[in-house]
Scaffold this motif. Sequence first.
Motif, PDB file in Angstrom:
ATOM      1  N   UNK A 113       0.843  -1.189   0.000  1.00 14.15           N
ATOM      2  CA  UNK A 113       0.000   0.000   0.000  1.00 14.15           C
ATOM      3  C   UNK A 113       0.880   1.242   0.000  1.00 14.15           C
ATOM      4  N   UNK A 114       0.498   2.240  -0.806  1.00 16.70           N
ATOM      5  CA  UNK A 114       1.296   3.464  -0.874  1.00 16.70           C
ATOM      6  C   UNK A 114       1.229   4.249   0.428  1.00 16.70           C
ATOM      7  N   UNK A 115       0.153   4.107   1.190  1.00 12.87           N
ATOM      8  CA  UNK A 115       0.034   4.852   2.449  1.00 12.87           C
ATOM      9  C   UNK A 115       1.031   4.341   3.490  1.00 12.87           C
ATOM     10  N   UNK A 116       1.510   3.110   3.338  1.00 13.46           N
ATOM     11  CA  UNK A 116       2.462   2.547   4.290  1.00 13.46           C
ATOM     12  C   UNK A 116       3.873   3.088   4.101  1.00 13.46           C
ATOM     13  N   UNK A 117       4.187   3.649   2.932  1.00 10.20           N
ATOM     14  CA  UNK A 117       5.564   4.041   2.672  1.00 10.20           C
ATOM     15  C   UNK A 117       5.704   5.497   2.244  1.00 10.20           C
ATOM     16  N   UNK A 118       4.778   6.358   2.643  1.00 12.35           N
ATOM     17  CA  UNK A 118       4.821   7.764   2.271  1.00 12.35           C
ATOM     18  C   UNK A 118       5.602   8.576   3.283  1.00 12.35           C
ATOM     19  N   UNK A 119       6.422   9.485   2.799  1.00 16.21           N
ATOM     20  CA  UNK A 119       7.179  10.369   3.691  1.00 16.21           C
ATOM     21  C   UNK A 119       6.466  11.719   3.772  1.00 16.21           C
ATOM     22  N   UNK A 120       6.819  12.552   4.765  1.00 13.86           N
ATOM     23  CA  UNK A 120       6.211  13.887   4.868  1.00 13.86           C
ATOM     24  C   UNK A 120       6.455  14.734   3.611  1.00 13.86           C
ATOM     25  N   UNK A 121       7.626  14.592   3.004  1.00 12.48           N
ATOM     26  CA  UNK A 121       7.922  15.355   1.785  1.00 12.48           C
ATOM     27  C   UNK A 121       6.977  14.950   0.667  1.00 12.48           C
ATOM     28  N   UNK A 122       6.696  13.675   0.570  1.00 12.39           N
ATOM     29  CA  UNK A 122       5.772  13.177  -0.448  1.00 12.39           C
ATOM     30  C   UNK A 122       4.379  13.732  -0.209  1.00 12.39           C
ATOM     31  N   UNK A 123       3.983  13.800   1.063  1.00 14.48           N
ATOM     32  CA  UNK A 123       2.665  14.359   1.395  1.00 14.48           C
ATOM     33  C   UNK A 123       2.564  15.812   0.945  1.00 14.48           C
ATOM     34  N   UNK A 124       3.638  16.608   1.180  1.00 13.34           N
ATOM     35  CA  UNK A 124       3.620  18.012   0.770  1.00 13.34           C
ATOM     36  C   UNK A 124       3.506  18.148  -0.749  1.00 13.34           C
ATOM     37  N   UNK A 125       4.213  17.318  -1.466  1.00 12.48           N
ATOM     38  CA  UNK A 125       4.158  17.362  -2.927  1.00 12.48           C
ATOM     39  C   UNK A 125       2.758  16.999  -3.414  1.00 12.48           C
ATOM     40  N   UNK A 126       2.178  15.961  -2.810  1.00 16.12           N
ATOM     41  CA  UNK A 126       0.838  15.550  -3.216  1.00 16.12           C
ATOM     42  C   UNK A 126      -0.196  16.628  -2.921  1.00 16.12           C
ATOM     43  N   UNK A 127      -0.033  17.329  -1.799  1.00 15.72           N
ATOM     44  CA  UNK A 127      -0.949  18.426  -1.471  1.00 15.72           C
ATOM     45  C   UNK A 127      -0.822  19.563  -2.484  1.00 15.72           C
ATOM     46  N   UNK A 128       0.401  19.901  -2.865  1.00 17.74           N
ATOM     47  CA  UNK A 128       0.622  20.968  -3.850  1.00 17.74           C
ATOM     48  C   UNK A 128       0.004  20.600  -5.199  1.00 17.74           C
ATOM     49  N   UNK A 129       0.135  19.354  -5.584  1.00 18.98           N
ATOM     50  CA  UNK A 129      -0.459  18.887  -6.849  1.00 18.98           C
ATOM     51  C   UNK A 129      -1.981  18.968  -6.777  1.00 18.98           C
ATOM     52  N   UNK A 130      -2.539  18.578  -5.642  1.00 16.88           N
ATOM     53  CA  UNK A 130      -3.993  18.630  -5.483  1.00 16.88           C
ATOM     54  C   UNK A 130      -4.499  20.064  -5.571  1.00 16.88           C
ATOM     55  N   UNK A 131      -3.775  21.014  -4.933  1.00 11.18           N
ATOM     56  CA  UNK A 131      -4.173  22.423  -5.006  1.00 11.18           C
ATOM     57  C   UNK A 131      -4.091  22.947  -6.436  1.00 11.18           C
ATOM     58  N   UNK A 132      -3.022  22.574  -7.128  1.00  8.59           N
ATOM     59  CA  UNK A 132      -2.881  22.996  -8.530  1.00  8.59           C
ATOM     60  C   UNK A 132      -4.033  22.474  -9.384  1.00  8.59           C
ATOM     61  N   UNK A 133      -4.396  21.202  -9.166  1.00  8.95           N
ATOM     62  CA  UNK A 133      -5.500  20.612  -9.922  1.00  8.95           C
ATOM     63  C   UNK A 133      -6.821  21.312  -9.618  1.00  8.95           C
ATOM     64  N   UNK A 134      -7.028  21.694  -8.354  1.00  7.74           N
ATOM     65  CA  UNK A 134      -8.254  22.414  -7.997  1.00  7.74           C
ATOM     66  C   UNK A 134      -8.302  23.775  -8.679  1.00  7.74           C
ATOM     67  N   UNK A 135      -7.168  24.473  -8.709  1.00 10.01           N
ATOM     68  CA  UNK A 135      -7.125  25.780  -9.370  1.00 10.01           C
ATOM     69  C   UNK A 135      -7.375  25.655 -10.866  1.00 10.01           C
ATOM     70  N   UNK A 136      -6.866  24.607 -11.481  1.00 10.13           N
ATOM     71  CA  UNK A 136      -7.035  24.453 -12.930  1.00 10.13           C
ATOM     72  C   UNK A 136      -8.486  24.179 -13.295  1.00 10.13           C
ATOM     73  N   UNK A 137      -9.295  23.701 -12.348  1.00  9.73           N
ATOM     74  CA  UNK A 137     -10.705  23.436 -12.625  1.00  9.73           C
ATOM     75  C   UNK A 137     -11.570  24.672 -12.413  1.00  9.73           C
ATOM     76  N   UNK A 138     -11.004  25.739 -11.851  1.00  9.54           N
ATOM     77  CA  UNK A 138     -11.772  26.960 -11.623  1.00  9.54           C
ATOM     78  C   UNK A 138     -12.057  27.665 -12.943  1.00  9.54           C
TER      79      UNK A 138
END
Length: 166
Positions: A113-138
């Motif tokens: 499972x990807x949730x078992x091996x995620x680091x804090x840095x990976x979480x920050x990158x994923x959050x930034x990508x999610x925010x970018x995707x939300x902005x692109x849908x505006x």
Amino acid sequence: MTMGAEERPWTRAEDIELKKARTAHVPWDVIVATFPTARTLLELKRRCEELPRTRKAKPQKKWSATETEKLLQLRDVERKPWPQIDAALGRGAGQAYSKYREIKQPAARVRVSTSDRRSPATDRVLEAIAKRDQRSMLTHASITAAVFGDPLPGQSALDKRIGIAP
């Protein structure tokens, strides 16, 4: 064969003879010349296409410890090619390779499972990508905003001037 002439039915003996010749990769001109009954090249080729192609696959049986040891010996120590290993073990084509891969790459069969091996840095990158995707849908608040190039909601006109990409 002339037009209007009736085609003779094929006998089982002819089928066997034709199949035997094609399995042995005998050239067509030799088959026509030596065929027991008078058949044309076209008749022989058509009949060859109609004959069922049977390929006997060896049934899959469980691997014993002895067979597994012999497989590893033949591949790792003696460096035999896969067709020779299949023949030596009495296995069908590709069975030895599949078993070898199963032995040597057991991690390929286990999903982590990807949730078992995620680091804090990976979480920050994923959050930034999610925010970018939300902005692109505006979309723009109105047609006028779109025509005059007003910034999207949540963005500033200054972002474009200082080089911050949306």
